[in-house]
Motif scaffolding. Sequence first.
Motif, PDB file in Angstrom:
ATOM      1  N   GLU A 525       0.853  -1.198   0.000  1.00  0.00           N
ATOM      2  CA  GLU A 525       0.000   0.000   0.000  1.00  0.00           C
ATOM      3  C   GLU A 525       0.881   1.238   0.000  1.00  0.00           C
ATOM      4  O   GLU A 525       1.768   1.369   0.857  1.00  0.00           O
ATOM      5  N   SER A 577      -1.166  -0.774  -4.228  1.00  0.00           N
ATOM      6  CA  SER A 577      -2.464  -0.265  -3.758  1.00  0.00           C
ATOM      7  C   SER A 577      -2.330   1.222  -3.428  1.00  0.00           C
ATOM      8  O   SER A 577      -1.449   1.611  -2.667  1.00  0.00           O
ATOM      9  N   ASN A 579      -4.464   4.807  -2.316  1.00  0.00           N
ATOM     10  CA  ASN A 579      -5.699   5.384  -1.767  1.00  0.00           C
ATOM     11  C   ASN A 579      -6.181   6.531  -2.653  1.00  0.00           C
ATOM     12  O   ASN A 579      -5.386   7.353  -3.129  1.00  0.00           O
ATOM     13  N   GLU A 611      -7.944   2.217  -3.644  1.00  0.00           N
ATOM     14  CA  GLU A 611      -8.745   2.035  -2.428  1.00  0.00           C
ATOM     15  C   GLU A 611      -9.650   3.239  -2.225  1.00  0.00           C
ATOM     16  O   GLU A 611      -9.191   4.388  -2.271  1.00  0.00           O
ATOM     17  N   ASP A 641     -12.126   0.372   1.259  1.00  0.00           N
ATOM     18  CA  ASP A 641     -11.288   0.521   2.442  1.00  0.00           C
ATOM     19  C   ASP A 641     -12.153   0.764   3.678  1.00  0.00           C
ATOM     20  O   ASP A 641     -13.267   1.288   3.590  1.00  0.00           O
ATOM     21  N   LYS A 662     -11.307  -4.418   2.445  1.00  0.00           N
ATOM     22  CA  LYS A 662     -10.342  -4.215   3.517  1.00  0.00           C
ATOM     23  C   LYS A 662     -11.097  -4.020   4.824  1.00  0.00           C
ATOM     24  O   LYS A 662     -11.881  -3.069   4.955  1.00  0.00           O
ATOM     25  N   GLU A 698      -6.185  -5.253   7.917  1.00  0.00           N
ATOM     26  CA  GLU A 698      -5.111  -4.307   8.209  1.00  0.00           C
ATOM     27  C   GLU A 698      -5.056  -4.051   9.713  1.00  0.00           C
ATOM     28  O   GLU A 698      -6.049  -4.191  10.420  1.00  0.00           O
ATOM     29  N   GLN A 718      -2.002  -7.232   6.618  1.00  0.00           N
ATOM     30  CA  GLN A 718      -1.230  -5.982   6.617  1.00  0.00           C
ATOM     31  C   GLN A 718      -1.173  -5.461   8.037  1.00  0.00           C
ATOM     32  O   GLN A 718      -2.169  -5.461   8.748  1.00  0.00           O
TER      33      GLN A 718
END
Length: 761
Positions: A525, A577, A579, A611, A641, A662, A698, A718
Amino acid sequence: MATVTERSGGRIANAIIIPMIAVVVLAVACVFGLMIWSSHLSDESAETSQRSLLKGAIDLKLDQMARQQVGTVSWDKAYFKASETPLDQAWLKNNIGQWLDETYGFCKTVLITSDLKTPFQFSSTGEGDWVTPELMEQLNGAVAKTRARAIISFKKTPSGLYKHTVDTPVSSEKNANTGLVKIGDGVYFYSAAAITPELHTITANRRAPAVLVNFDKLDSDIISKIAGISGLDGLSLTKSSIARPSLASLELRSPKGQLLGYLQWRANKPGTEMLRRIAPVLLILALAIVGLTVGVMDFTRQTTRNLSQSQAKAVYTARHDALSGLPNREQFTYLLAKALKEPQTEAEGSAVVYIDLDRFKDINDTLGHGAGDEIITAVAARLRAVVPGSGVIARIGGDEFAMLLTKCDSAESVERILTRVQDQLVRPIRIDNNELYVSLSMGAALAPRDGDDPGELLRKADIALYDAKANGRGRWSFFDNSMQEHVQTKDKMSRALRQAIDNDALDIAYQPQCDSSANQIVAVEALARWDHPELGAISPSSFIPLAEETGMINDLGLWILRRACRDAHQWPDVVISVNVSPTQFKHPRFVETILETLEEYNLPPSRLEIEVTESVFAGQAQTILTSMRRLKDRGVKVALDDFGSGYSSLSYLRTFPFDTLKIDRDFISNMDQGIEAQAILTTIIQLGQALGMTIVAEGIETSEQLKFLADSGCHRMQGYYISRPLPDNALTAFLEDHELNAAMQDTVNASVQNTRSLKAI
């Protein structure tokens, strides 16, 4: 038959009489105009002649002063006395000041040296320091011209010395500059002449001489003499011109053009006298057209009244908001400035309040602008009902209002009114069949506590309004200096962020995501990092919202995307990945920007995962859905996310084509609190699996959390337990070490398996 004749005769009479009347009226008007014009020309000619005589008398007086001054300024002893340091004040007073006063009536004398100082001043009344900067300003031009003529009069001889040619008294007066100036409240004639040698005419250097300026006041005696010379009647000095037909005037001006006063006299007006004799005849003619004039005047009055009403309506429209009927921004600023001109004290000050409707855009988006207009009208009516009679409520624009409160004795008195404002909005506003609840945020600034400048108070009220919105909306805040410091700090940070984006001064950290076995890193990420040279490391939780608020988020997001796509070539087969904020996703060229960036860096779309959070869907669900499908069609993965942090995540999962889910880190951190938390976590994983999504957890910090999630079917992990976010070079080393460790672990596992097999044999 008779009737027909009468009508015919009437028509003929009208045909004859009306033109005749018109001709007579025109003739009378022409004669009247010619007489007035002739009398006016005659009066003007007489007045011009009288003015010329008056100017001649004044010039004669000034020439006389110049001649009277010659004997003093062309004198060896005066020349040397004026050059001494220090000056002999007693000698100058006795032999120049008093002598000129007693001999010629020069009531004031000043000596101006080469450095424009006035070390010697004389006044017959004993007045001291009467030479003011304003007087020197008036005399500057005359002094400069006088000096220039005096310096030019020194001619260089073959021996290298300079010789001054002594003028005769007749020509010497031409070397003086004369005119009129104002000293205090009086008008004075002056004569300025350079003090030059009479016999000692040889000098080594030419230099600017001292200038002697003498003054004679324009008093009643001198006015009487001038009147006698010019033959004018009733001559007098006035400060302002009296506009009377019987009076004529002459402006008196200084060398700089400053108006000093007027000489007025009873003008001889022969044209007016002639016109007065024929006035009775003209009066009879004027009475004849009075009736017509009255009719015209009445018509004009009606027309003017209508025009005034139209003009007043136009002015009102220009100063008021058409929708709410309240004063607009321009009128409010004017009224505020007017109110602040009154003395402001703590006991009777003023308050400026900015008012903003909370989430008004949502009303426009959901119910349309017509409903929004009805809300504005209703809110305006309720605010108008609350504002005291001495106050003002205005619509500044959009959903913003401003309030001016006068004679406020404290912040508490302002709060009482703001409370009443809030109370007015407790009741719902009914639009068609909908009952809408509207809340307000308000920011207030007080005068004189926060200043007395209109612009400054408005700015501080706006800062306070921002604080109210930032702290939960539906409330009010009073301005204090800490708010301004916060705004200035934020402004400084926003400018620094702009420079950091433009100068490529940001950085990216990558946090690895491993598979369920923790043996392979399958994704990373990309996380923005900013290390400011002065402020140090700035958290993304600070500068990401700042970028959203200031409109830089699109530029920042594009920078992160380009950097991540560039770095991705260092780690083949690893998904990157990135955001994406709601603002970015709603940009009309968002999809094109992503595809162009992938093409520029030659990165396969399948290696990019974007995300998004649930906030991206607010208000534009169909547009977002279209953009997602376009990205998926090109192979880009889309992840939801922070799943579970919103209130409608399940509906989004069913509607939108997400590839990845996620799980919010709060679920991971709470899983150790009991079987209920673990059950919720298991349910989320099963839900994602049922929808065919890749599940990412995560925030993993312990091996127990990783094992539970792997056993529950989570695909990617993660968190700090796997790795903290790393710079690109550190990530490369981490991946190499992780691959080596995984290979060693596979070898160990294979060895153990072989040993078990042999034992079994």
